[in-house]
Every structure is written in structure tokens, then in C-alpha cells.
Design a protein around this motif. Structure first.
Motif, PDB file in Angstrom:
ATOM      1  N   ILE A   1       4.100  16.259  20.085  1.00 41.34           N
ATOM      2  CA  ILE A   1       5.080  17.003  19.290  1.00 41.34           C
ATOM      3  C   ILE A   1       5.913  17.926  20.171  1.00 41.34           C
ATOM      4  N   GLU A   2       5.414  18.246  21.381  1.00 38.89           N
ATOM      5  CA  GLU A   2       6.168  19.114  22.281  1.00 38.89           C
ATOM      6  C   GLU A   2       7.461  18.449  22.752  1.00 38.89           C
ATOM      7  N   GLU A   3       7.481  17.114  22.827  1.00 45.29           N
ATOM      8  CA  GLU A   3       8.712  16.413  23.205  1.00 45.29           C
ATOM      9  C   GLU A   3       9.801  16.639  22.158  1.00 45.29           C
ATOM     10  N   ILE A   4       9.400  16.723  20.890  1.00 47.55           N
ATOM     11  CA  ILE A   4      10.372  16.965  19.817  1.00 47.55           C
ATOM     12  C   ILE A   4      10.935  18.378  19.936  1.00 47.55           C
ATOM     13  N   PHE A   5      10.052  19.355  20.201  1.00 50.23           N
ATOM     14  CA  PHE A   5      10.515  20.739  20.334  1.00 50.23           C
ATOM     15  C   PHE A   5      11.358  20.934  21.593  1.00 50.23           C
ATOM     16  N   LEU A   6      11.057  20.183  22.664  1.00 45.97           N
ATOM     17  CA  LEU A   6      11.784  20.335  23.922  1.00 45.97           C
ATOM     18  C   LEU A   6      13.256  19.998  23.757  1.00 45.97           C
ATOM     19  N   PHE A   7      13.552  18.965  22.971  1.00 47.16           N
ATOM     20  CA  PHE A   7      14.939  18.540  22.776  1.00 47.16           C
ATOM     21  C   PHE A   7      15.530  19.047  21.463  1.00 47.16           C
ATOM     22  N   SER A   8      14.792  19.927  20.765  1.00 43.65           N
ATOM     23  CA  SER A   8      15.285  20.540  19.521  1.00 43.65           C
ATOM     24  C   SER A   8      15.741  19.486  18.514  1.00 43.65           C
ATOM     25  N   ILE A   9      14.932  18.460  18.345  1.00 44.89           N
ATOM     26  CA  ILE A   9      15.269  17.399  17.391  1.00 44.89           C
ATOM     27  C   ILE A   9      14.810  17.827  16.005  1.00 44.89           C
ATOM     28  N   PRO A  10      15.699  17.831  15.014  1.00 40.33           N
ATOM     29  CA  PRO A  10      15.272  18.219  13.661  1.00 40.33           C
ATOM     30  C   PRO A  10      14.318  17.203  13.056  1.00 40.33           C
ATOM     31  N   VAL A  11      13.265  17.705  12.421  1.00 40.49           N
ATOM     32  CA  VAL A  11      12.259  16.859  11.778  1.00 40.49           C
ATOM     33  C   VAL A  11      12.578  16.779  10.290  1.00 40.49           C
ATOM     34  N   LYS A  12      12.809  15.580   9.807  1.00 43.60           N
ATOM     35  CA  LYS A  12      13.171  15.368   8.403  1.00 43.60           C
ATOM     36  C   LYS A  12      12.065  14.687   7.594  1.00 43.60           C
ATOM     37  N   GLU A  13      10.970  14.318   8.258  1.00 45.06           N
ATOM     38  CA  GLU A  13       9.869  13.647   7.563  1.00 45.06           C
ATOM     39  C   GLU A  13       8.572  14.384   7.855  1.00 45.06           C
ATOM     40  N   ALA A  14       7.852  14.749   6.808  1.00 41.23           N
ATOM     41  CA  ALA A  14       6.586  15.478   6.980  1.00 41.23           C
ATOM     42  C   ALA A  14       5.521  14.604   7.628  1.00 41.23           C
ATOM     43  N   GLU A  15       5.659  13.282   7.508  1.00 41.11           N
ATOM     44  CA  GLU A  15       4.665  12.390   8.102  1.00 41.11           C
ATOM     45  C   GLU A  15       4.652  12.483   9.630  1.00 41.11           C
TER      46      GLU A  15
ATOM     47  N   ASP B   1       0.842  -1.189   0.000  1.00 40.12           N
ATOM     48  CA  ASP B   1       0.000   0.000   0.000  1.00 40.12           C
ATOM     49  C   ASP B   1       0.879   1.242   0.000  1.00 40.12           C
ATOM     50  N   GLU B   2       0.647   2.128  -0.958  1.00 40.43           N
ATOM     51  CA  GLU B   2       1.501   3.305  -1.088  1.00 40.43           C
ATOM     52  C   GLU B   2       1.259   4.297   0.051  1.00 40.43           C
ATOM     53  N   ASN B   3       0.098   4.239   0.703  1.00 40.14           N
ATOM     54  CA  ASN B   3      -0.210   5.189   1.755  1.00 40.14           C
ATOM     55  C   ASN B   3       0.388   4.811   3.102  1.00 40.14           C
ATOM     56  N   VAL B   4       0.973   3.636   3.210  1.00 39.46           N
ATOM     57  CA  VAL B   4       1.570   3.226   4.476  1.00 39.46           C
ATOM     58  C   VAL B   4       2.906   3.933   4.642  1.00 39.46           C
ATOM     59  N   TRP B   5       3.078   4.568   5.783  1.00 30.86           N
ATOM     60  CA  TRP B   5       4.302   5.325   6.045  1.00 30.86           C
ATOM     61  C   TRP B   5       5.379   4.387   6.583  1.00 30.86           C
ATOM     62  N   THR B   6       6.514   4.363   5.889  1.00 29.56           N
ATOM     63  CA  THR B   6       7.677   3.615   6.348  1.00 29.56           C
ATOM     64  C   THR B   6       8.737   4.613   6.774  1.00 29.56           C
ATOM     65  N   PRO B   7       8.943   4.814   8.071  1.00 26.07           N
ATOM     66  CA  PRO B   7       9.898   5.840   8.526  1.00 26.07           C
ATOM     67  C   PRO B   7      11.322   5.493   8.133  1.00 26.07           C
ATOM     68  N   VAL B   8      12.117   6.518   7.855  1.00 22.51           N
ATOM     69  CA  VAL B   8      13.510   6.330   7.456  1.00 22.51           C
ATOM     70  C   VAL B   8      14.484   6.989   8.433  1.00 22.51           C
ATOM     71  N   THR B   9      13.968   7.644   9.472  1.00 21.45           N
ATOM     72  CA  THR B   9      14.828   8.268  10.470  1.00 21.45           C
ATOM     73  C   THR B   9      14.522   7.665  11.841  1.00 21.45           C
ATOM     74  N   LYS B  10      15.441   7.873  12.765  1.00 23.89           N
ATOM     75  CA  LYS B  10      15.235   7.366  14.126  1.00 23.89           C
ATOM     76  C   LYS B  10      14.008   8.006  14.759  1.00 23.89           C
ATOM     77  N   LEU B  11      13.863   9.314  14.547  1.00 28.54           N
ATOM     78  CA  LEU B  11      12.708  10.013  15.109  1.00 28.54           C
ATOM     79  C   LEU B  11      11.407   9.461  14.537  1.00 28.54           C
ATOM     80  N   GLY B  12      11.384   9.184  13.241  1.00 25.61           N
ATOM     81  CA  GLY B  12      10.191   8.623  12.621  1.00 25.61           C
ATOM     82  C   GLY B  12       9.836   7.262  13.186  1.00 25.61           C
ATOM     83  N   ARG B  13      10.839   6.432  13.455  1.00 25.62           N
ATOM     84  CA  ARG B  13      10.575   5.113  14.028  1.00 25.62           C
ATOM     85  C   ARG B  13       9.971   5.232  15.423  1.00 25.62           C
TER      86      ARG B  13
END
Length: 265
Positions: A64-78, A42-54
Motif C-alpha cells: 500500500i506504500e506504493e499507492i501513497f508514494l505516488f498519491s494515487i486516489p483510492v476509489k475502491e475499499a477492496e 459468487d458475490e464475494n469475488v471482487w471485480t475491480p472497476v478502476t485501473k488501480l484495482g486491476r
């Protein structure tokens, strides 16, 4: 004659040249042997490619506040879709043609500015240039999701009810444009240009004064400066933020055992 006729007409010659034209026997006219075999994914299934995505897909990161708290860069729009999918709104702020002089003449492309926000303290701005308008808008939406930033809101005067304005006077600049956001009393509304009102409302601000200078007719620089000003609301350390908070381990350190496992695709 009969043998010659059979040869020309596609008689049995040991498996060669059966029939006229591009005879491929019983294999049909498929393009390549390996295509179309196995299960379709299925093309709509998201397969993460970064540690944050996993971590996000497995539910290890709750907000999402946990991501901003540690200033982790987001590389996937999903990742942004995962947390803000139902609330996120996007709006095309401007589409403008840009030209480049080449040896064959002028090459025209389209530049799109798109803002995304959830009207609850998150705003993003994306810019994309492409030869087609639809492609430019699609790319700008992805860029805006990757640039989503938190917006801090505060009060003017009495601290009652929900936050409704910017906490302090903040400034943003881009090119010659300078924009200053000033807190306003409850009920004032958004005192700004139409583009500024749209961006402020998408960030979740109800009352605000704005002061601008420079060449504000340049829409791209104007909305960029406004976005930078909204992003700076968390860059000012107020007395409310002076209390000491215990620093916890980052999500990558906390879930290092999970990340060390090989991802099964």
C-alpha cells in the motif's frame, strides 16, 4: 351443458384458459423468463472497476506504500482490504441522531463516525448519515477505508528501538476544535481523552502528549481534528527526508501494456 361445463371448468379450448385462476400451463409461476438461467457468480469475488484495482488484484502493486508514494486516489475499499484485511480494526466512535424539518414534520436520520486502523501506521476516519443505524455504520466503514492515510512515527530523544511517538509537534483543526500532538518520552503513554486514546492507539502511537482547545465536546469535530493532525505527520519535511530519491515511473506508466488489454469479466 357438457360443453359449457368443460369450458368453465378448464376443458381443452385450444390451449386457452386451462383450469381456474391464473393458469400458466406447464411454465410454473416463475417471475420472468430470464431469471435464474446460466451460472451463478459468487458475490464475494471482487471485480475491480478502476485501473488501480486491476493492478492490485493482479499483484502488480506489492504494498500500500506504493499507492501513497505516488498519491494515487483510492476509489475502491477492496484495495485497502487486499493489503490490510487481517490487521484492520474498526471501531464506532459515535452515533448521533440528526433531524431535518420537512413539510410533513421532522425527519430523523443517524450519523455514524467510524475509525479504522491497523495499529501499525495506518488510520482512516469515515462519516455516513442514513435512516438506519446499521446502514450508517456500514457506509462509514467503507468511507473510512477510502480515507486511510499513513501516519509517520518517530522518537523522543534517543533513537533506539522502534518508533513510538509522533516525529514532531503537529496540529489539526476542525470547526472550533484545535488539537496539538506533542512527542513524549518512551513509557509516558497516551495523555488524551478516551476517544483520543482509541484513535492514537489505532494509528500505532504508544506515547504522546495532546493539547486541545475549542468546543471539544463536539465529538465529530474532535476526532476529525485528531485525524487531520495524524495525517499531517507526513506533511512536515524533516532533515531525515532531505536525501534525494530517484523518481520512478508511476504504476500506471510502468504497467501500461497490461492496462491497455481489455478486461475479461
Amino acid at each position: 351443458m357438457s360443453g359449457e361445463g368443460e369450458g368453465r371448468g378448464g376443458g381443452d379450448r385450444g390451449g386457452f384458459g386451462r383450469g381456474r385462476g391464473r393458469g400458466r400451463g406447464d411454465r410454473g409461476r416463475g417471475r420472468g423468463r430470464g431469471r435464474g438461467r446460466g451460472e451463478r457468480r459468487d458475490e464475494n469475488v471482487w471485480t475491480p472497476v478502476t485501473k488501480l484495482g486491476r493492478l492490485v488484484k493482479e499483484g502488480k502493486i506489492k504494498s500500500i506504500e506504493e499507492i501513497f508514494l505516488f498519491s494515487i486516489p483510492v476509489k475502491e475499499a477492496e484495495i485497502i482490504d487486499y493489503f490490510l484485511k487481517d490487521k484492520l480494526q474498526d471501531e464506532v466512535m459515535k452515533i448521533m441522531p440528526v433531524q431535518k424539518q420537512s413539510s410533513a414534520g421532522q425527519r430523523t436520520r443517524f450519523k455514524a463516525f467510524v475509525a479504522v486502523g491497523d495499529t501499525n501506521g495506518h488510520i482512516g476516519l469515515g462519516v455516513k448519515c442514513s435512516s438506519e443505524v446499521a446502514t450508517a455504520i456500514r457506509g462509514a466503514i467503507l468511507s473510512a477505508k477510502l480515507n486511510v492515510a499513513p501516519v509517520r512515527r518517530g522518537f523522543w530523544g534517543r533513537k533506539s528501538g522502534l518508533p513510538h511517538t509522533v516525529p514532531t509537534k503537529v496540529t489539526g483543526k476542525c470547526g472550533s476544535v484545535r488539537i496539538r500532538l506533542i512527542p513524549a518520552p518512551r513509557g509516558t503513554g497516551l495523555v488524551s481523552s478516551p476517544a483520543g486514546k482509541r484513535l492514537l492507539s489505532m494509528a500505532g502511537i504508544d506515547d504522546c502528549y495532546t493539547s486541545s482547545r475549542g468546543h471539544t465536546r463536539t465529538m465529530g469535530n474532535f476526532i476529525k481534528a485528531l485525524f487531520y493532525a495524524l495525517r499531517n505527520t507526513y506533511g512536515y519535511l524533516e532533515p531525515d527526508l532531505w536525501q534525494e530519491n530517484a523518481l520512478t515511473a508511476t504504476p500506471f506508466q510502468e504497467h501500461t501494456d497490461f492496462l491497455s488489454k481489455k478486461q475479461i469479466k
